[in-house]
Write a protein that holds these residues in place. Structure first.
Motif, PDB file in Angstrom:
ATOM      1  N   SER A  71       9.066  41.379  32.097  1.00 48.90           N
ATOM      2  CA  SER A  71       8.031  41.638  31.090  1.00 48.90           C
ATOM      3  C   SER A  71       7.975  43.125  30.750  1.00 48.90           C
ATOM      4  N   GLY A  72       8.111  43.989  31.737  1.00 51.38           N
ATOM      5  CA  GLY A  72       8.177  45.428  31.468  1.00 51.38           C
ATOM      6  C   GLY A  72       9.433  45.808  30.716  1.00 51.38           C
ATOM      7  N   LEU A  73      10.528  45.157  31.059  1.00 53.67           N
ATOM      8  CA  LEU A  73      11.801  45.416  30.374  1.00 53.67           C
ATOM      9  C   LEU A  73      11.721  45.007  28.912  1.00 53.67           C
ATOM     10  N   LEU A  74      11.124  43.865  28.627  1.00 56.03           N
ATOM     11  CA  LEU A  74      10.978  43.426  27.238  1.00 56.03           C
ATOM     12  C   LEU A  74      10.025  44.326  26.457  1.00 56.03           C
ATOM     13  N   THR A  75       9.004  44.834  27.116  1.00 54.60           N
ATOM     14  CA  THR A  75       8.079  45.752  26.452  1.00 54.60           C
ATOM     15  C   THR A  75       8.775  47.064  26.098  1.00 54.60           C
ATOM     16  N   ILE A  76       9.602  47.580  27.017  1.00 51.63           N
ATOM     17  CA  ILE A  76      10.368  48.803  26.728  1.00 51.63           C
ATOM     18  C   ILE A  76      11.379  48.547  25.611  1.00 51.63           C
ATOM     19  N   TRP A  77      11.997  47.365  25.601  1.00 52.80           N
ATOM     20  CA  TRP A  77      12.946  47.049  24.529  1.00 52.80           C
ATOM     21  C   TRP A  77      12.229  46.986  23.183  1.00 52.80           C
ATOM     22  N   LEU A  78      11.038  46.376  23.141  1.00 63.51           N
ATOM     23  CA  LEU A  78      10.252  46.350  21.909  1.00 63.51           C
ATOM     24  C   LEU A  78       9.875  47.762  21.471  1.00 63.51           C
ATOM     25  N   LEU A  79       9.609  48.628  22.433  1.00 65.84           N
ATOM     26  CA  LEU A  79       9.303  50.024  22.133  1.00 65.84           C
ATOM     27  C   LEU A  79      10.471  50.685  21.405  1.00 65.84           C
ATOM     28  N   THR A  80      11.671  50.497  21.904  1.00 68.56           N
ATOM     29  CA  THR A  80      12.835  51.116  21.252  1.00 68.56           C
ATOM     30  C   THR A  80      13.134  50.462  19.904  1.00 68.56           C
ATOM     31  N   PHE A  81      12.799  49.181  19.787  1.00 62.32           N
ATOM     32  CA  PHE A  81      13.050  48.474  18.529  1.00 62.32           C
ATOM     33  C   PHE A  81      12.066  48.902  17.445  1.00 62.32           C
ATOM     34  N   LEU A  82      10.788  49.062  17.804  1.00 63.39           N
ATOM     35  CA  LEU A  82       9.764  49.379  16.813  1.00 63.39           C
ATOM     36  C   LEU A  82       9.602  50.872  16.551  1.00 63.39           C
ATOM     37  N   ILE A  83       9.846  51.702  17.553  1.00 69.98           N
ATOM     38  CA  ILE A  83       9.776  53.149  17.377  1.00 69.98           C
ATOM     39  C   ILE A  83      11.204  53.670  17.466  1.00 69.98           C
ATOM     40  N   GLY A  84      11.799  53.973  16.332  1.00 72.73           N
ATOM     41  CA  GLY A  84      13.204  54.354  16.282  1.00 72.73           C
ATOM     42  C   GLY A  84      13.517  55.706  16.884  1.00 72.73           C
ATOM     43  N   ASP A  85      12.504  56.524  17.120  1.00 73.39           N
ATOM     44  CA  ASP A  85      12.742  57.860  17.661  1.00 73.39           C
ATOM     45  C   ASP A  85      12.938  57.867  19.172  1.00 73.39           C
ATOM     46  N   VAL A  86      12.681  56.756  19.835  1.00 72.49           N
ATOM     47  CA  VAL A  86      12.971  56.629  21.259  1.00 72.49           C
ATOM     48  C   VAL A  86      14.366  56.036  21.366  1.00 72.49           C
ATOM     49  N   GLN A  87      15.284  56.819  21.931  1.00 71.36           N
ATOM     50  CA  GLN A  87      16.685  56.397  21.955  1.00 71.36           C
ATOM     51  C   GLN A  87      17.221  56.395  23.373  1.00 71.36           C
ATOM     52  N   PHE A  88      18.029  55.393  23.667  1.00 69.88           N
ATOM     53  CA  PHE A  88      18.686  55.263  24.963  1.00 69.88           C
ATOM     54  C   PHE A  88      20.184  55.364  24.759  1.00 69.88           C
ATOM     55  N   SER A  89      20.842  56.115  25.618  1.00 67.83           N
ATOM     56  CA  SER A  89      22.295  56.165  25.611  1.00 67.83           C
ATOM     57  C   SER A  89      22.792  55.429  26.848  1.00 67.83           C
ATOM     58  N   SER A  90      24.108  55.297  26.976  1.00 68.70           N
ATOM     59  CA  SER A  90      24.640  54.583  28.131  1.00 68.70           C
ATOM     60  C   SER A  90      24.358  55.368  29.419  1.00 68.70           C
ATOM     61  N   PHE A  91      24.249  54.656  30.502  1.00 69.55           N
ATOM     62  CA  PHE A  91      23.879  55.231  31.799  1.00 69.55           C
ATOM     63  C   PHE A  91      25.111  55.249  32.682  1.00 69.55           C
ATOM     64  N   ASN A  92      25.538  56.429  33.108  1.00 70.67           N
ATOM     65  CA  ASN A  92      26.713  56.569  33.966  1.00 70.67           C
ATOM     66  C   ASN A  92      26.264  56.768  35.410  1.00 70.67           C
ATOM     67  N   PHE A  93      26.686  55.857  36.271  1.00 75.28           N
ATOM     68  CA  PHE A  93      26.354  55.944  37.688  1.00 75.28           C
ATOM     69  C   PHE A  93      27.565  56.509  38.415  1.00 75.28           C
ATOM     70  N   PRO A  94      27.444  57.663  39.083  1.00 77.01           N
ATOM     71  CA  PRO A  94      28.601  58.252  39.761  1.00 77.01           C
ATOM     72  C   PRO A  94      28.924  57.514  41.058  1.00 77.01           C
ATOM     73  N   GLN A  95      30.144  57.711  41.530  1.00 72.67           N
ATOM     74  CA  GLN A  95      30.561  57.101  42.789  1.00 72.67           C
ATOM     75  C   GLN A  95      29.844  57.780  43.946  1.00 72.67           C
ATOM     76  N   ILE A  96      29.340  56.968  44.884  1.00 72.48           N
ATOM     77  CA  ILE A  96      28.590  57.479  46.028  1.00 72.48           C
ATOM     78  C   ILE A  96      29.186  56.886  47.308  1.00 72.48           C
ATOM     79  N   THR A  97      29.297  57.708  48.338  1.00 68.01           N
ATOM     80  CA  THR A  97      29.720  57.229  49.648  1.00 68.01           C
ATOM     81  C   THR A  97      28.575  57.482  50.628  1.00 68.01           C
ATOM     82  N   ILE A  98      28.069  56.395  51.221  1.00 69.48           N
ATOM     83  CA  ILE A  98      26.971  56.468  52.184  1.00 69.48           C
ATOM     84  C   ILE A  98      27.415  55.757  53.454  1.00 69.48           C
ATOM     85  N   PHE A  99      27.458  56.479  54.555  1.00 70.41           N
ATOM     86  CA  PHE A  99      27.857  55.915  55.847  1.00 70.41           C
ATOM     87  C   PHE A  99      29.184  55.164  55.757  1.00 70.41           C
TER      88      PHE A  99
END
Length: 133
Positions: A71-99
């Motif tokens: 429900s929060g995800l759909l609300t944020i998507w509606l935000l980007t759809f209705l307010i064109g000035d809020v823009q999302f670009s692709s998200f790059n996750f770097p490689q991580i080594t843990i233990f």
């Protein structure tokens, strides 16, 4: 009225710090766009989100509440759809080594990059709401 104002302030601060934490979010006109986005999320929290929760109720019941973030995800998507000035670009996750376990790097498209942002907004707004009560 006090509850609406509190919700507006919480969402404005959450959007600001969420955009600082996740750098794939841009507000094209700065604070003016942030103001309108917080106003939309405040209205969406009281008007749109209950409708979305009702529509997703069967899926939420089947997954025992794990689908609640949608429900929060759909609300944020509606935000980007209705307010064109809020823009999302692709998200790059770097490689991580843990233990000695390596998580490979991957890239999320614009639609899937809404997920980490909506989780950050949810966490920040819940913490701020808790402090302001």
């Amino acid at each position: 009225m006090k509850k609406l104002l509190k919700s507006f302030v919480v969402f404005a601060i959450s959007l600001y710090f969420g955009a600082l934490i996740i750098d794939n979010v841009t507000f094209a006109k700065g604070y003016q766009t942030l103001f309108w986005a917080a106003l939309f999320l405040t209205a969406g929290n009281f008007l749109i989100k209950p409708i979305i929760k009702f529509l997703l109720l069967p899926i939420n019941a089947i997954t025992l509440g794990l689908f609640r973030f949608a429900s929060g995800l759909l609300t944020i998507w509606l935000l980007t759809f209705l307010i064109g000035d809020v823009q999302f670009s692709s998200f790059n996750f770097p490689q991580i080594t843990i233990f000695s376990q390596t998580i490979p790097s991957f890239q999320l498209t614009e639609i899937w990059s809404l997920l980490p942002f909506s989780v950050i907004i949810l966490i920040i707004s819940n913490i701020l709401g808790w402090f302001l009560t």
